[in-house]
Each structure stands twice: as C-alpha cells, then as structure tokens.
Design a protein around this motif. Structure first.
Motif, PDB file in Angstrom:
ATOM      1  N   VAL A 131       5.673   2.971  12.988  1.00  0.00           N
ATOM      2  CA  VAL A 131       6.616   3.942  12.419  1.00  0.00           C
ATOM      3  C   VAL A 131       7.196   3.403  11.124  1.00  0.00           C
ATOM      4  CG1 VAL A 131       8.738   5.262  12.831  1.00  0.00           C
ATOM      5  CG2 VAL A 131       7.322   4.614  14.761  1.00  0.00           C
ATOM      6  N   ALA A 132       7.264   4.267  10.126  1.00  0.00           N
ATOM      7  CA  ALA A 132       7.960   3.890   8.887  1.00  0.00           C
ATOM      8  C   ALA A 132       9.359   4.505   8.937  1.00  0.00           C
ATOM      9  CB  ALA A 132       7.182   4.417   7.689  1.00  0.00           C
ATOM     10  N   HIS A 133      10.366   3.648   9.033  1.00  0.00           N
ATOM     11  CA  HIS A 133      11.752   4.140   9.141  1.00  0.00           C
ATOM     12  C   HIS A 133      12.310   4.396   7.741  1.00  0.00           C
ATOM     13  CE1 HIS A 133      11.804   3.171  13.439  1.00  0.00           C
ATOM     14  NE2 HIS A 133      11.193   2.038  13.113  1.00  0.00           N
ATOM     15  N   CYS A 134      11.757   5.396   7.093  1.00  0.00           N
ATOM     16  CA  CYS A 134      12.086   5.644   5.680  1.00  0.00           C
ATOM     17  C   CYS A 134      13.583   5.927   5.468  1.00  0.00           C
ATOM     18  CB  CYS A 134      11.260   6.804   5.148  1.00  0.00           C
ATOM     19  SG  CYS A 134       9.485   6.552   5.309  1.00  0.00           S
ATOM     20  N   HIS A 135      14.232   6.535   6.466  1.00  0.00           N
ATOM     21  CA  HIS A 135      15.639   6.910   6.283  1.00  0.00           C
ATOM     22  C   HIS A 135      16.548   5.696   6.101  1.00  0.00           C
ATOM     23  CE1 HIS A 135      14.985   6.244  10.533  1.00  0.00           C
ATOM     24  NE2 HIS A 135      16.283   6.114  10.702  1.00  0.00           N
ATOM     25  N   VAL A 136      16.111   4.521   6.554  1.00  0.00           N
ATOM     26  CA  VAL A 136      16.936   3.319   6.347  1.00  0.00           C
ATOM     27  C   VAL A 136      16.258   2.336   5.388  1.00  0.00           C
ATOM     28  CG1 VAL A 136      18.197   3.411   8.536  1.00  0.00           C
ATOM     29  CG2 VAL A 136      15.982   2.228   8.439  1.00  0.00           C
ATOM     30  N   CYS A 137      15.238   2.779   4.711  1.00  0.00           N
ATOM     31  CA  CYS A 137      14.470   1.862   3.856  1.00  0.00           C
ATOM     32  C   CYS A 137      15.117   1.695   2.477  1.00  0.00           C
ATOM     33  CB  CYS A 137      13.044   2.381   3.696  1.00  0.00           C
ATOM     34  SG  CYS A 137      12.055   1.275   2.669  1.00  0.00           S
ATOM     35  N   PRO A 138      15.317   0.444   2.061  1.00  0.00           N
ATOM     36  CA  PRO A 138      15.994   0.201   0.772  1.00  0.00           C
ATOM     37  C   PRO A 138      15.143   0.560  -0.448  1.00  0.00           C
ATOM     38  CG  PRO A 138      15.195  -1.869   1.696  1.00  0.00           C
ATOM     39  CD  PRO A 138      14.946  -0.819   2.731  1.00  0.00           C
ATOM     40  N   THR A 182       5.889   5.549  -3.232  1.00  0.00           N
ATOM     41  CA  THR A 182       4.957   6.649  -3.493  1.00  0.00           C
ATOM     42  C   THR A 182       4.704   7.465  -2.233  1.00  0.00           C
ATOM     43  OG1 THR A 182       3.877   5.158  -5.037  1.00  0.00           O
ATOM     44  CG2 THR A 182       2.701   7.162  -4.514  1.00  0.00           C
ATOM     45  N   THR A 183       4.519   6.798  -1.111  1.00  0.00           N
ATOM     46  CA  THR A 183       4.256   7.515   0.145  1.00  0.00           C
ATOM     47  C   THR A 183       5.440   8.411   0.494  1.00  0.00           C
ATOM     48  OG1 THR A 183       2.800   5.778   0.952  1.00  0.00           O
ATOM     49  CG2 THR A 183       3.766   7.207   2.613  1.00  0.00           C
ATOM     50  N   TYR A 184       6.640   7.896   0.348  1.00  0.00           N
ATOM     51  CA  TYR A 184       7.838   8.671   0.651  1.00  0.00           C
ATOM     52  C   TYR A 184       7.946   9.870  -0.298  1.00  0.00           C
ATOM     53  CZ  TYR A 184      12.685   9.833   1.605  1.00  0.00           C
ATOM     54  OH  TYR A 184      13.837  10.498   1.949  1.00  0.00           O
ATOM     55  N   LEU A 216      10.350  -4.989  10.206  1.00  0.00           N
ATOM     56  CA  LEU A 216      11.483  -4.279  10.809  1.00  0.00           C
ATOM     57  C   LEU A 216      11.596  -2.807  10.431  1.00  0.00           C
ATOM     58  CD1 LEU A 216      14.346  -6.958  10.357  1.00  0.00           C
ATOM     59  CD2 LEU A 216      12.795  -6.676  12.289  1.00  0.00           C
ATOM     60  N   VAL A 217      11.186  -2.439   9.225  1.00  0.00           N
ATOM     61  CA  VAL A 217      11.432  -1.064   8.726  1.00  0.00           C
ATOM     62  C   VAL A 217      10.138  -0.288   8.501  1.00  0.00           C
ATOM     63  CG1 VAL A 217      12.456   0.318   6.860  1.00  0.00           C
ATOM     64  CG2 VAL A 217      13.647  -1.731   7.694  1.00  0.00           C
ATOM     65  N   CYS A 218       9.259  -0.839   7.691  1.00  0.00           N
ATOM     66  CA  CYS A 218       8.006  -0.147   7.357  1.00  0.00           C
ATOM     67  C   CYS A 218       6.914  -0.680   8.288  1.00  0.00           C
ATOM     68  CB  CYS A 218       7.661  -0.397   5.889  1.00  0.00           C
ATOM     69  SG  CYS A 218       6.328   0.653   5.292  1.00  0.00           S
ATOM     70  N   LYS A 254       0.848  -1.204   0.000  1.00  0.00           N
ATOM     71  CA  LYS A 254       0.000   0.000   0.000  1.00  0.00           C
ATOM     72  C   LYS A 254       0.885   1.256   0.000  1.00  0.00           C
ATOM     73  CE  LYS A 254      -2.897   2.555   3.266  1.00  0.00           C
ATOM     74  NZ  LYS A 254      -4.021   3.146   2.574  1.00  0.00           N
ATOM     75  N   ARG A 255       1.852   1.311   0.896  1.00  0.00           N
ATOM     76  CA  ARG A 255       2.658   2.532   1.016  1.00  0.00           C
ATOM     77  C   ARG A 255       3.517   2.776  -0.221  1.00  0.00           C
ATOM     78  NH1 ARG A 255       4.488   2.070   7.407  1.00  0.00           N
ATOM     79  NH2 ARG A 255       2.429   2.532   8.271  1.00  0.00           N
ATOM     80  N   VAL A 256       4.032   1.694  -0.804  1.00  0.00           N
ATOM     81  CA  VAL A 256       4.922   1.874  -1.962  1.00  0.00           C
ATOM     82  C   VAL A 256       4.122   2.112  -3.242  1.00  0.00           C
ATOM     83  CG1 VAL A 256       6.704   0.808  -3.426  1.00  0.00           C
ATOM     84  CG2 VAL A 256       6.776   0.485  -0.947  1.00  0.00           C
TER      85      VAL A 256
HETATM   86  S1  SF4 Z   1      10.062   4.503   2.182  1.00  0.00           S
HETATM   87 FE1  SF4 Z   1       8.997   4.596   4.147  1.00  0.00          FE
HETATM   88  S2  SF4 Z   1       6.804   4.345   3.698  1.00  0.00           S
HETATM   89 FE2  SF4 Z   1       7.989   3.680   1.893  1.00  0.00          FE
HETATM   90  S3  SF4 Z   1       8.234   1.458   2.158  1.00  0.00           S
HETATM   91 FE3  SF4 Z   1      10.045   2.428   3.020  1.00  0.00          FE
HETATM   92  S4  SF4 Z   1       9.597   2.712   5.196  1.00  0.00           S
HETATM   93 FE4  SF4 Z   1       7.645   2.307   4.152  1.00  0.00          FE
END
Ligand code: SF4
Length: 231
Positions: free
Chosen positions: A203-210, A216-218, A197-199, A151-153
């Motif tokens: 909390v969505a830890h976007c700063h460490v998300c691959p 799209t959400t980011y 672990l990340v999303c 959903k978020r991506v």
């Molecule tokens: S960038 Fe953020 S909202 Fe998007 S998948 Fe990664 S953690 Fe989730």
C-alpha cells in the motif's frame, strides 16, 4: 530532472525522516564494521528479528579482527536464526581479506563504494550503504524499497525487473543526492524508511507522504498508481 522538484523531494524527505525515522541501533554508529553487519543481516531478514541478533552478534564478534580470527563455523553458529548463511560465510571471507591479505594495511573497510565492491559478498547496494552510512560519502544506493520510491516518484514506467530499469533508478538515485555527505546519510536513510513505512509494496499511504506534491504516480491519479495504492 527539474531541479526544483529534486530539491523539494530531498528537503521534504529529510524533514520527514528527522521526525519519523525509527530509532534503530545501526543508525547510532558510524563504525564501518557494525554498519556492514547490520546491512548483511537486514538483507532478507525483518528489522524486528535483526535488532536482538545484531546486539548478540556484536558481543561475540566486536570487530572485523575477531571475525577473521574465528573458525568459519563459529561465525555461522552466531548467525543462527537469521538464515541465508552465505552472508555469514562471506563476512568471514571478507574479514580475512581486509585484515590478513595485505590489501588493506589498516585492517578497516575502505570508504569508496568501488573499492568495497571488490570484497567478498559486497554488491552495489551494500557498497553504497557502507560508504554512505559509515563514512558519510555521497554514495547512492538502491534496494527494493528505494527502487520502488524512485520509480513511483520519478519514473513510473521503469521496469525494475529489467537491467535497463535498474540502471535507470540507480542513475536517478545518484542524480537526487544532496550536496554534502552528511546530508546524504540522512537522505539515504530517509528514502529507505519512506519505502519501509509509507510507500510500501502493498500500500502507498499517499495521504501521509511527505513527497506527494512532487510524486508523478500521485499526480497521475489512482488509475496510474501502483496496485494497492491508496490516496
Ligand atoms: S505520494 Fe504515494 S506513491 Fe508517491 S511516494 Fe508517496 S506514498 Fe509513494
């Protein structure tokens, strides 16, 4: 969906998992029965509670045949501490069907998700998990974590509480599968791990998300991010 986005998502996700995936016992086996037990235990129960119980349970019931031969009460007793005992009862019923009824002459779980879904207690997610994690089939799966990541991506407006929203994320889960069954094993493990672990829900830890480059959400910024999302 843009094929470049799908490719980047998959490549980055699998690369991240190879480095960051947790070392969990059910990730070291391709035994369908063991995979099934882990998936049933993980429904509604935390990983940390499942790990010791999983080993203990498999020591008592090393195969589906041991389950089928046992009294239902013994299976339920071995399940104690995990709660939701319908899972244990369904496992016993399933073991009987697979090993006794003649529907499966080899006494093993079938590899196709559609066939698995005909067995007691097996829903769409568990069928996809056994097919993908035990048989390395190109089978999609969506649980809470996977649904949230998708959903978020890819589909920030999908409402996961509705049948329409669920249908949408299942269709996306299928569309983003890699080409081979082997890569699908990693992909499915990885997307679940990213959600755990990340999303995460909180909390969505976007700063460490691959996958943030294609999320799209980011890209839409914090006003479009899920509640509790951090950037
Ligand atoms: S960038 Fe953020 S909202 Fe998007 S998948 Fe990664 S953690 Fe989730």
């Amino acid at each position: 969906m843009d094929p470049t986005v799908v490719r980047t998502f998959g490549t980055q996700l699998r690369k991240w998992f190879r480095k960051n995936g947790r070392d969990l016992p059910w990730r070291k086996t391709r035994d369908p029965y063991r995979i099934l037990v882990s998936e049933l235990m993980l429904q509604q129960t935390q990983v940390s509670r499942v790990v010791p119980k999983y080993a203990e349970f498999l020591e008592t019931f090393p195969t589906l045949h041991h389950i089928a031969r046992a009294k239902p009460m013994r299976v339920t007793e071995a399940w104690s501490g995990l709660g939701y005992y319908a899972r244990a009862r369904n496992l016993h019923a399933l073991a009987k069907v697979v090993t006794d009824s003649g529907r499966n002459v080899y006494g093993v779980l079938p590899p196709d998700a559609e066939d698995l879904r005909e067995l007691p207690g097996i829903g769409a997610y568990t069928a996809g998990a056994v097919s993908s994690f035990a048989y390395e089939r190109r089978a999609e799966l969506v649980d809470t974590n996977v649904g949230r990541v998708i959903k978020r991506v890819f589909a920030p407006h999908a409402d996961l509480k509705t049948g329409k929203g669920q249908k949408q994320v299942w269709a996306i889960a299928k569309a983003i599968l890699p080409r081979t069954g082997k890569a699908t094993w990693v992909h499915n493990q990885a997307i679940m791990e990213l959600g755990a672990l990340v999303c995460t829900a909180r909390v969505a830890h976007c700063h460490v998300c691959p996958v943030r480059k294609v999320c799209t959400t980011y890209a839409r910024g914090s006003s479009f991010a899920a509640p509790g999302t951090t950037r």
